[in-house]
Write a protein that holds these residues in place. Structure first.
Motif, mmCIF file in Angstrom:
data_model
loop_
_atom_site.group_PDB
_atom_site.id
_atom_site.type_symbol
_atom_site.label_atom_id
_atom_site.label_comp_id
_atom_site.label_asym_id
_atom_site.label_seq_id
_atom_site.Cartn_x
_atom_site.Cartn_y
_atom_site.Cartn_z
ATOM 1 N N ARG A 1 0.826 -1.212 0.000
ATOM 2 C CA ARG A 1 0.000 0.000 0.000
ATOM 3 C C ARG A 1 0.858 1.259 0.000
ATOM 4 N NH1 ARG A 1 -4.591 -2.034 4.274
ATOM 5 N NH2 ARG A 1 -5.730 -3.287 2.754
ATOM 6 N N ILE A 2 1.947 1.227 0.755
ATOM 7 C CA ILE A 2 2.866 2.360 0.777
ATOM 8 C C ILE A 2 3.474 2.566 -0.610
ATOM 9 C CG2 ILE A 2 5.079 3.193 1.686
ATOM 10 C CD1 ILE A 2 4.288 1.754 4.338
ATOM 11 N N MET A 3 3.903 1.468 -1.244
ATOM 12 C CA MET A 3 4.489 1.577 -2.578
ATOM 13 C C MET A 3 3.463 2.078 -3.594
ATOM 14 S SD MET A 3 7.584 1.042 -2.225
ATOM 15 C CE MET A 3 7.891 1.205 -3.963
ATOM 16 N N THR A 4 2.229 1.601 -3.496
ATOM 17 C CA THR A 4 1.179 2.079 -4.391
ATOM 18 C C THR A 4 1.004 3.576 -4.240
ATOM 19 O OG1 THR A 4 0.048 -0.055 -4.249
ATOM 20 C CG2 THR A 4 -1.249 1.806 -5.030
ATOM 21 N N THR A 5 0.946 4.045 -3.008
ATOM 22 C CA THR A 5 0.789 5.482 -2.745
ATOM 23 C C THR A 5 1.970 6.278 -3.289
ATOM 24 O OG1 THR A 5 -0.467 4.981 -0.751
ATOM 25 C CG2 THR A 5 0.443 7.205 -0.937
ATOM 26 N N LEU A 6 3.184 5.777 -3.063
ATOM 27 C CA LEU A 6 4.370 6.487 -3.542
ATOM 28 C C LEU A 6 4.371 6.598 -5.064
ATOM 29 C CD1 LEU A 6 7.100 5.012 -1.174
ATOM 30 C CD2 LEU A 6 6.154 7.321 -1.124
ATOM 31 N N TYR A 7 4.009 5.524 -5.749
ATOM 32 C CA TYR A 7 4.001 5.562 -7.210
ATOM 33 C C TYR A 7 2.834 6.372 -7.755
ATOM 34 C CZ TYR A 7 8.084 2.745 -7.998
ATOM 35 O OH TYR A 7 9.378 2.312 -8.062
ATOM 36 N N LEU B 1 4.829 6.901 -18.237
ATOM 37 C CA LEU B 1 3.726 5.959 -18.436
ATOM 38 C C LEU B 1 4.171 4.516 -18.218
ATOM 39 C CD1 LEU B 1 1.942 7.539 -21.529
ATOM 40 C CD2 LEU B 1 1.310 7.715 -19.117
ATOM 41 N N LEU B 2 5.469 4.266 -18.332
ATOM 42 C CA LEU B 2 5.975 2.922 -18.075
ATOM 43 C C LEU B 2 5.881 2.544 -16.598
ATOM 44 C CD1 LEU B 2 9.093 2.888 -20.423
ATOM 45 C CD2 LEU B 2 6.887 1.768 -20.786
ATOM 46 N N LEU B 3 5.595 3.516 -15.736
ATOM 47 C CA LEU B 3 5.396 3.229 -14.316
ATOM 48 C C LEU B 3 4.021 2.622 -14.026
ATOM 49 C CD1 LEU B 3 6.913 6.262 -12.392
ATOM 50 C CD2 LEU B 3 7.780 3.941 -12.540
ATOM 51 N N ILE B 4 3.109 2.730 -14.968
ATOM 52 C CA ILE B 4 1.749 2.231 -14.730
ATOM 53 C C ILE B 4 1.736 0.730 -14.438
ATOM 54 C CG2 ILE B 4 -0.530 1.905 -15.785
ATOM 55 C CD1 ILE B 4 -0.157 4.703 -17.044
ATOM 56 N N PRO B 5 2.459 -0.123 -15.192
ATOM 57 C CA PRO B 5 2.465 -1.549 -14.823
ATOM 58 C C PRO B 5 3.044 -1.795 -13.427
ATOM 59 C CG PRO B 5 3.312 -1.258 -17.047
ATOM 60 C CD PRO B 5 3.148 0.102 -16.462
ATOM 61 N N VAL B 6 4.025 -1.014 -13.032
ATOM 62 C CA VAL B 6 4.590 -1.147 -11.688
ATOM 63 C C VAL B 6 3.534 -0.781 -10.653
ATOM 64 C CG1 VAL B 6 6.377 -0.294 -10.117
ATOM 65 C CG2 VAL B 6 6.909 -0.668 -12.531
ATOM 66 N N VAL C 1 0.319 -1.007 -11.007
ATOM 67 C CA VAL C 1 -0.675 -2.093 -10.984
ATOM 68 C C VAL C 1 -0.164 -3.263 -10.146
ATOM 69 C CG1 VAL C 1 -1.853 -3.817 -12.415
ATOM 70 C CG2 VAL C 1 -1.761 -1.433 -13.150
ATOM 71 N N MET C 2 1.126 -3.586 -10.299
ATOM 72 C CA MET C 2 1.708 -4.686 -9.521
ATOM 73 C C MET C 2 1.621 -4.397 -8.024
ATOM 74 S SD MET C 2 5.623 -6.066 -9.382
ATOM 75 C CE MET C 2 6.157 -4.610 -8.514
ATOM 76 N N TYR C 3 1.994 -3.177 -7.620
ATOM 77 C CA TYR C 3 1.926 -2.835 -6.201
ATOM 78 C C TYR C 3 0.482 -2.787 -5.712
ATOM 79 C CZ TYR C 3 6.894 -1.800 -6.144
ATOM 80 O OH TYR C 3 8.257 -1.895 -6.226
ATOM 81 N N ALA C 4 -0.431 -2.311 -6.556
ATOM 82 C CA ALA C 4 -1.842 -2.261 -6.161
ATOM 83 C C ALA C 4 -2.388 -3.672 -5.941
ATOM 84 C CB ALA C 4 -2.654 -1.521 -7.219
#
Length: 136
Positions: A23-29, A119-124, A126-129
């Motif tokens: 959750r922290i990583m999702t928020t950071l990204y 935009l390449l961060l979007i898959p990352v 999604v993974m964290y989410a």
């Protein structure tokens, strides 16, 4: 700024649960993505400096969280090998993406290349989410 960010992060959560870390990583990204878009699209130097400082702060906060998440996820018998492989894959990915983005930037310009890279961060994200979803 990093110390302030880490102290806030530490008081917000316990850094020993995988779901909390995800959750922290999702928020950071989620916060990093618009900062990257702002950096790529702004023509004001002050806004670009603010955006890059925010990106660096969020990235610096994310690194120990990622390390903790990996340490919790990997069996101790294979941890050193898996962390080494993870680091090598990370460097290989950066090499390939940096090369591809430099060719793209040469053909289209720096701003579009930074926007595409963000935009390449979007898959990352999604993974964290997915990791942040409560286990059922």
């Amino acid at each position: 700024l990093l110390l302030i960010g880490m102290s806030v992060l530490h008081t917000m959560s316990r850094l020993n649960q995988q779901v909390t870390l995800a959750r922290i990583m999702t928020t950071l990204y989620i916060l990093m993505l618009p900062a990257l878009v702002l950096f790529a699209s702004t023509q004001m130097l002050a806004m670009a400096i603010i955006a890059i400082l925010l990106i660096n702060l969020l990235y610096d906060i994310a690194q120990p969280v990622i390390a903790t998440w990996l340490n919790l996820s990997i069996d101790s018998a294979t941890r050193a090998t898996m962390l080494s492989i993870s680091s090598q894959i990370n460097m290989l990915g950066m090499l390939i993406l940096a090369s591809a983005m430099s060719v793209f930037a040469d053909n289209t310009g720096l701003r579009p290349a930074i926007l595409v890279a963000s935009l390449l961060l979007i898959p990352v994200l999604v993974m964290y989410a997915r990791g942040a979803a409560e286990p059922k």
